[in-house]
Design a protein around this motif. Structure first.
Motif, PDB file in Angstrom:
ATOM      1  N   GLU A  74      42.238  59.353  41.627  1.00  0.00           N
ATOM      2  CA  GLU A  74      42.943  59.270  40.489  1.00  0.00           C
ATOM      3  C   GLU A  74      43.504  57.678  40.188  1.00  0.00           C
ATOM      4  OE1 GLU A  74      44.600  60.140  36.897  1.00  0.00           O
ATOM      5  OE2 GLU A  74      42.951  60.842  37.826  1.00  0.00           O
ATOM      6  N   VAL A  75      43.962  57.254  41.414  1.00  0.00           N
ATOM      7  CA  VAL A  75      44.446  56.058  41.512  1.00  0.00           C
ATOM      8  C   VAL A  75      43.194  54.867  41.175  1.00  0.00           C
ATOM      9  CG1 VAL A  75      45.307  53.925  43.049  1.00  0.00           C
ATOM     10  CG2 VAL A  75      46.268  56.353  43.010  1.00  0.00           C
ATOM     11  N   GLU A  76      42.195  55.097  41.812  1.00  0.00           N
ATOM     12  CA  GLU A  76      41.136  54.245  41.670  1.00  0.00           C
ATOM     13  C   GLU A  76      40.567  54.239  39.964  1.00  0.00           C
ATOM     14  OE1 GLU A  76      36.072  53.920  43.244  1.00  0.00           O
ATOM     15  OE2 GLU A  76      37.611  55.401  44.032  1.00  0.00           O
ATOM     16  N   ARG A  77      40.421  55.461  39.618  1.00  0.00           N
ATOM     17  CA  ARG A  77      40.073  55.670  38.094  1.00  0.00           C
ATOM     18  C   ARG A  77      41.004  54.845  37.129  1.00  0.00           C
ATOM     19  NH1 ARG A  77      41.394  58.147  33.763  1.00  0.00           N
ATOM     20  NH2 ARG A  77      43.244  59.323  34.800  1.00  0.00           N
ATOM     21  N   ILE A  78      42.159  55.031  37.424  1.00  0.00           N
ATOM     22  CA  ILE A  78      43.245  54.408  36.463  1.00  0.00           C
ATOM     23  C   ILE A  78      43.378  52.776  36.492  1.00  0.00           C
ATOM     24  CG2 ILE A  78      45.866  54.102  35.840  1.00  0.00           C
ATOM     25  CD1 ILE A  78      46.093  57.018  36.894  1.00  0.00           C
ATOM     26  N   ILE A  79      43.103  52.197  37.826  1.00  0.00           N
ATOM     27  CA  ILE A  79      43.189  51.084  37.919  1.00  0.00           C
ATOM     28  C   ILE A  79      41.818  50.315  37.488  1.00  0.00           C
ATOM     29  CG2 ILE A  79      42.824  49.079  39.615  1.00  0.00           C
ATOM     30  CD1 ILE A  79      44.908  50.720  41.386  1.00  0.00           C
ATOM     31  N   LYS A  80      40.770  50.858  37.628  1.00  0.00           N
ATOM     32  CA  LYS A  80      39.318  50.302  37.112  1.00  0.00           C
ATOM     33  C   LYS A  80      39.246  50.448  35.499  1.00  0.00           C
ATOM     34  CE  LYS A  80      36.617  50.950  41.190  1.00  0.00           C
ATOM     35  NZ  LYS A  80      35.302  51.321  41.989  1.00  0.00           N
ATOM     36  N   GLU A  81      39.987  51.477  35.003  1.00  0.00           N
ATOM     37  CA  GLU A  81      39.940  51.653  33.597  1.00  0.00           C
ATOM     38  C   GLU A  81      40.817  50.463  32.810  1.00  0.00           C
ATOM     39  OE1 GLU A  81      40.857  55.403  32.174  1.00  0.00           O
ATOM     40  OE2 GLU A  81      39.072  56.183  33.081  1.00  0.00           O
ATOM     41  N   ILE A  82      41.836  50.243  33.512  1.00  0.00           N
ATOM     42  CA  ILE A  82      42.740  49.216  32.885  1.00  0.00           C
ATOM     43  C   ILE A  82      42.261  48.009  33.112  1.00  0.00           C
ATOM     44  CG2 ILE A  82      45.237  48.020  33.249  1.00  0.00           C
ATOM     45  CD1 ILE A  82      46.112  50.996  33.656  1.00  0.00           C
ATOM     46  N   SER A 108      30.726  46.303  35.981  1.00  0.00           N
ATOM     47  CA  SER A 108      31.440  46.632  34.910  1.00  0.00           C
ATOM     48  C   SER A 108      32.889  46.773  35.418  1.00  0.00           C
ATOM     49  CB  SER A 108      31.045  47.965  33.999  1.00  0.00           C
ATOM     50  OG  SER A 108      31.202  49.028  35.010  1.00  0.00           O
ATOM     51  N   TYR A 109      33.164  47.006  36.550  1.00  0.00           N
ATOM     52  CA  TYR A 109      34.601  47.203  37.151  1.00  0.00           C
ATOM     53  C   TYR A 109      35.013  45.908  37.943  1.00  0.00           C
ATOM     54  CZ  TYR A 109      34.296  52.116  35.607  1.00  0.00           C
ATOM     55  OH  TYR A 109      34.203  53.289  34.952  1.00  0.00           O
ATOM     56  N   HIS A 110      33.897  45.136  38.132  1.00  0.00           N
ATOM     57  CA  HIS A 110      34.059  43.829  38.919  1.00  0.00           C
ATOM     58  C   HIS A 110      34.977  42.724  38.334  1.00  0.00           C
ATOM     59  CE1 HIS A 110      30.869  45.282  41.782  1.00  0.00           C
ATOM     60  NE2 HIS A 110      31.921  45.958  41.825  1.00  0.00           N
ATOM     61  N   ASP A 111      36.249  42.952  37.930  1.00  0.00           N
ATOM     62  CA  ASP A 111      36.870  42.283  37.003  1.00  0.00           C
ATOM     63  C   ASP A 111      38.011  41.334  37.408  1.00  0.00           C
ATOM     64  OD1 ASP A 111      37.805  45.300  35.562  1.00  0.00           O
ATOM     65  OD2 ASP A 111      38.820  44.123  36.973  1.00  0.00           O
ATOM     66  N   GLY A 112      38.641  40.571  36.833  1.00  0.00           N
ATOM     67  CA  GLY A 112      39.503  39.595  37.267  1.00  0.00           C
ATOM     68  C   GLY A 112      41.108  40.010  37.326  1.00  0.00           C
ATOM     69  N   LEU A 113      41.391  41.487  37.218  1.00  0.00           N
ATOM     70  CA  LEU A 113      42.927  41.993  37.350  1.00  0.00           C
ATOM     71  C   LEU A 113      43.172  41.797  38.821  1.00  0.00           C
ATOM     72  CD1 LEU A 113      44.694  43.364  35.365  1.00  0.00           C
ATOM     73  CD2 LEU A 113      43.946  45.447  36.689  1.00  0.00           C
ATOM     74  N   ASP A 168      54.782  40.329  41.394  1.00  0.00           N
ATOM     75  CA  ASP A 168      53.705  39.351  41.254  1.00  0.00           C
ATOM     76  C   ASP A 168      52.547  39.651  40.452  1.00  0.00           C
ATOM     77  OD1 ASP A 168      52.864  40.936  43.058  1.00  0.00           O
ATOM     78  OD2 ASP A 168      52.459  39.235  44.653  1.00  0.00           O
ATOM     79  N   ASN A 169      51.851  40.819  40.508  1.00  0.00           N
ATOM     80  CA  ASN A 169      50.870  41.202  39.712  1.00  0.00           C
ATOM     81  C   ASN A 169      50.927  42.472  38.964  1.00  0.00           C
ATOM     82  OD1 ASN A 169      49.196  39.330  40.966  1.00  0.00           O
ATOM     83  ND2 ASN A 169      48.988  40.332  42.746  1.00  0.00           N
ATOM     84  N   PRO A 170      49.977  42.635  37.997  1.00  0.00           N
ATOM     85  CA  PRO A 170      50.016  43.831  36.987  1.00  0.00           C
ATOM     86  C   PRO A 170      50.263  45.091  37.618  1.00  0.00           C
ATOM     87  CG  PRO A 170      48.409  42.262  36.159  1.00  0.00           C
ATOM     88  CD  PRO A 170      48.905  41.813  37.663  1.00  0.00           C
ATOM     89  N   ILE A 171      49.424  45.238  38.635  1.00  0.00           N
ATOM     90  CA  ILE A 171      49.177  46.537  39.309  1.00  0.00           C
ATOM     91  C   ILE A 171      49.717  46.205  40.634  1.00  0.00           C
ATOM     92  CG2 ILE A 171      48.003  48.770  39.859  1.00  0.00           C
ATOM     93  CD1 ILE A 171      46.211  48.168  37.510  1.00  0.00           C
ATOM     94  N   ILE A 172      50.635  47.048  41.316  1.00  0.00           N
ATOM     95  CA  ILE A 172      51.048  47.202  42.671  1.00  0.00           C
ATOM     96  C   ILE A 172      51.158  48.615  43.496  1.00  0.00           C
ATOM     97  CG2 ILE A 172      53.185  46.322  44.037  1.00  0.00           C
ATOM     98  CD1 ILE A 172      53.772  44.488  42.091  1.00  0.00           C
TER      99      ILE A 172
END
Length: 798
Positions: free
Chosen positions: A590-598, A620-625, A657-661
């Protein structure tokens, strides 16, 4: 002409000494005295050997079952169908939905560092994470099939299939029915099915060890060089996989010593070993000479055994009349032809070990030793090519080549060193570390007792997960030990008891290690039940007992399959199963799903800097967040978010320091004030879950088990001679677990929080929740209350 036995199933003629058909594996009847081989068919001349077709072991004659053909015992259409169905079932149960289960702490480490090897070519053997084979093997799977949760488990699943195929080769040794049962038991085994879908070393260890054993059986009968070479491949892969190979060597080695030496020599060597073990029990752990005494006595026992073996080997050569078939095989290896080469190799190790222990800096001597090692390896290869002691030099060459390539990562270890001597020293140390570093490290971990499991741990795990093999192997040991002694079941019993004893003695006892004593237990069960099925008792009691035994076996086997499917496909991350141990919870998905969607939505698409070679779906999930993952949450999330290039893993949270911790709840006293002050919204999750079965029920106080308490419990709740105890487990609790997996004691968890920046939380509807199944919130409870985890929850387990 020699007497023969004709197989009633396929009409093939077999030597009179055979108990099972060489062609189809069927059990043979007594030889017909007048039956002779067809004179019209030319027969190969066989050099006469002064050996009987039977061997005497402790005054008991044991038939030797010969085989030179690699058959699968497919003697009829229905057997072909059954084996094909079992193989298809194996492929399905080992590969289906491999990516569904969250990666276990250890799995994520293995998958991640295999990925590093695949991506960057970066790997160096670390005994804490065991041998190099799994990392190279997983990297190969990534290369062939891409990188994903499922492909990280492909190697384990492949070795699971290999183990089943190897069982099909045992016809000449277990018989036609015994082989079919052995194959079925392995396919249906809950432990094998579960750990064949688990990227840990034990699936590879079992497959490699079984390869060694099966082809040593075949070499014993066939004397074909290829069998010895394949056995060497199995042994070397096992050696390059996990340090528990030394326990297997101890079991197999002592069995061979028992077969080769007279009892007086065995008693002397055994006595020295027993005295050494006694020092570990009697002397306090802080006694300075405790470990040295143990090592010295073991070395004395080993040296005495080797000396006696050399003496008897020389006598057998001199007299040219080997005293047994096993001594005949050893003499035929032509060790004397390459004795100086072998002594040079042993001498190299005697020089290298103290040198690398004392001299840690690169020098010219490192270069000399490395060149000498490569020269010795090439020398054995040259002897092999020149057909000098072909079986032995081929085996040594194959083993050394595999060992050297894997532990030096194909000679890339030390590639980053600035100078030539430093690189050579790193390569030399990698070879030394591969041979002895793992043993040294895990010997040092023996007294740590990770998991803190009792010595009888496997005696609880085996019946809980493998009841059919536990019961029937115990009966088989009594039957073959007291009433009908045979070589094969006695060997399997020795392998089983020896493995069970050594793995129970080892400081670290974990559920995945159950497969090591389980394999011989399964084979012994198959041999025993095969004998029962093929028996033809004449008396009424014998006939009734036979039917009852077969019925009980079938019932327990069906329960085994039921448990295996339940464990591997429905409870794979549910700790109500004893084999699911400190497993990453389903919350991790569930943590993985939420983080990758955001992450995907916020960056507007794939990160152009994503690693090459990944699939479009992954990109599609290899992004810069940017992510912050507290060190305590690194596993499994370092693997899960391996392609998030802007992540960091601080030991302590010092800033928002970051959007998700991601943080551990045990760090709340530090992280909670910082992140809540910054307005971050958090949600709690169970990161790892477990169940440690207790003697006591939920809601009751527990205490340590002792003999007085044990007998009080046993004669109260299991044999009702006293008033039952409401606070302790009873038959009703056992029944509920067996049929419904309802547990009687508390589940435990290691918990975490996911913190999301307030603007993102509002945008994606991420709100705090109040989960009653996760311990109390900070700051209401300054002390985070969790069920105590097994020891070593943050460290890699054996």
């Amino acid at each position: 002409m020699a007497e023969t036995k004709t197989c009633a199933n396929c009409n093939a003629k077999n030597p009179a000494s055979n108990n099972f058909c060489e062609q189809c594996g069927s059990k043979l009847t007594s030889a017909t005295p007048n039956e002779k081989t067809n004179k019209s068919v030319p027969t190969a001349k066989v050099k006469s050997v002064n050996l009987n077709a039977t061997e005497e072991i402790n005054d008991v004659k044991v038939s030797v079952k010969n085989s030179t053909s690699m058959n699968f015992n497919l003697s009829s259409g229905w057997m072909i169908i059954v084996y094909a169905a079992l193989l298809l079932l194996t492929v399905y149960t080992r590969f289906d939905h491999l990516g569904n289960k969250p990666h276990h702490h250890d799995e994520s480490m293995h998958a991640f560092y295999s990925y590093q090897l695949y991506k960057d070519g970066d790997y160096k053997y670390d005994p804490m994470m065991h041998g190099p084979f799994q990392f190279h093997g997983n990297a190969l799977m990534y290369y062939l099939f891409g990188v994903s949760d499922a492909t990280s488990r492909y190697l384990a699943a492949t070795f699971g299939i290999l183990t089943v195929i190897l069982a099909m080769l045992l016809g000449p040794f277990l018989g036609r029915i015994g082989t079919l049962l052995a194959t079925t038991l392995i396919v249906f085994s809950p432990s094998f099915m579960y750990f064949d879908r688990f990227t840990r070393e034990d699936a590879y260890m079992i497959g490699a060890t079984f390869t060694m054993v099966v082809f040593l059986f075949r070499f014993y009968q066939s004397r074909q060089n290829i069998d010895l070479w394949l056995a060497t491949v199995g042994f070397t892969i096992a050696f390059c996989t996990k340090e528990s190979i030394f326990l297997t060597i101890a079991v197999m080695g002592t069995y061979i010593f028992l077969r080769l030496l007279p009892w007086e020599d065995i008693l002397i060597a055994g006595g020295l070993t027993v005295v050494g073990l006694a020092t570990q029990v009697i002397l306090p752990k802080d006694t300075p000479i405790r470990m040295w005494l143990f090592v010295v006595l073991l070395l004395l026992a080993f040296a005495y055994t080797i000396f006696q073996l050399i003496v008897r080997w020389q006598n057998n050569l001199k007299e040219n009349r080997p005293e047994s078939k096993l001594w005949k095989i050893i003499c035929d290896l032509e060790i004397q032809v390459i004795k100086w080469d072998l002594l040079a190799f042993i001498g190299w190790w005697l020089i290298t070990i103290p040198t690398l222990e004392l001299v840690t800096q690169p020098n010219v001597f490192s270069l000399i030793l490395f060149v000498a090692y490569i020269t010795i390896v090439l020398r054995f290869c040259w002897l092999w090519l020149k057909n000098v002691a072909t079986a032995l030099t081929g085996a040594i060459s194959i083993g050394l080549i595999i060992f050297t390539l894997l532990f030096t990562t194909f000679f890339t270890v030390g590639a980053t060193q600035a100078d030539f001597l430093s690189r050579i020293h790193d390569l030399l140390y990698a070879i030394y570390n591969g041979a002895f570093g793992g043993l040294k490290y895990w010997w040092g971990q023996h007294d740590v007792h990770r998991g803190d499991q009792p010595p009888y741990y496997y005696l609880l795990e085996l019946p809980a997960n493998e009841l059919v093999s536990f019961i029937f192997s115990a009966i088989a040991m009594v039957y073959y030990g007291l009433f009908k002694q045979k070589n094969m079941p006695l060997f399997l019993a020795y392998w089983y008891i020896g493995s069970l004893a050594l793995f129970s003695w080892a400081g670290e006892k974990m559920p995945w290690l159950i497969v090591h004593p389980l394999l011989p237990a399964l084979l012994l069960t198959a041999y025993f039940v095969g004998d029962i099925i093929e028996s033809k008792p004449l008396d009424h009691f014998g006939q009734t007992s036979r039917i009852a035994a077969i019925a009980i076996f079938g019932l327990l086997l069906s329960y085994s399959l039921h448990s295996a499917i339940l464990l591997s496909f429905y409870h794979e991350a549910n700790p109500v199963e004893p084999l699911v141990y400190v497993q990453s919870g389903t919350d991790c998905k569930e943590v993985e799903r939420i983080i990758k969607e955001i992450s995907y939505d916020e960056t507007g698409g794939p990160n152009p800097e994503s690693p090459e070679g990944t699939t479009d779906a992954e990109r599609s999930y290899h992004d810069g967040l940017a992510l912050t993952i507290e060190d305590k949450c690194s596993w499994p999330f370092a693997w899960t978010f391996r392609n998030f290039n802007k992540r960091n893993h601080p030991a302590t949270i010092t800033a928002a320091d970051n959007p998700i911790i991601l943080t551990a709840t045990e760090s709340d006293s530090v992280a909670y004030p910082i992140l809540s002050k910054a307005g971050y919204i958090n949600r709690k999750y169970k990161m790892r879950v477990w169940w440690v079965p207790s003697w006591f029920k939920k809601g009751y106080a527990s205490s340590d088990m002792n003999w007085s308490l044990f007998f009080d419990w046993f004669f109260s709740n299991f044999i009702p001679l006293k008033q039952s105890r409401a606070d302790m487990v009873d038959w009703s609790d056992i029944k509920k677990w067996v049929f419904y997996r309802e547990v009687w004691s508390d589940l435990g968890s290691y918990n975490m929080r996911m913190w999301i920046r307030p603007d993102l939380a509002q945008k994606y509807g991420f709100t705090e929740d109040s989960r009653t199944d996760v311990p109390a919130d900070y700051p209401q409870a300054m002390q985070i209350q969790v069920t105590p985890a097994p020891h070593g929850k943050h460290v890699h387990n054996q």
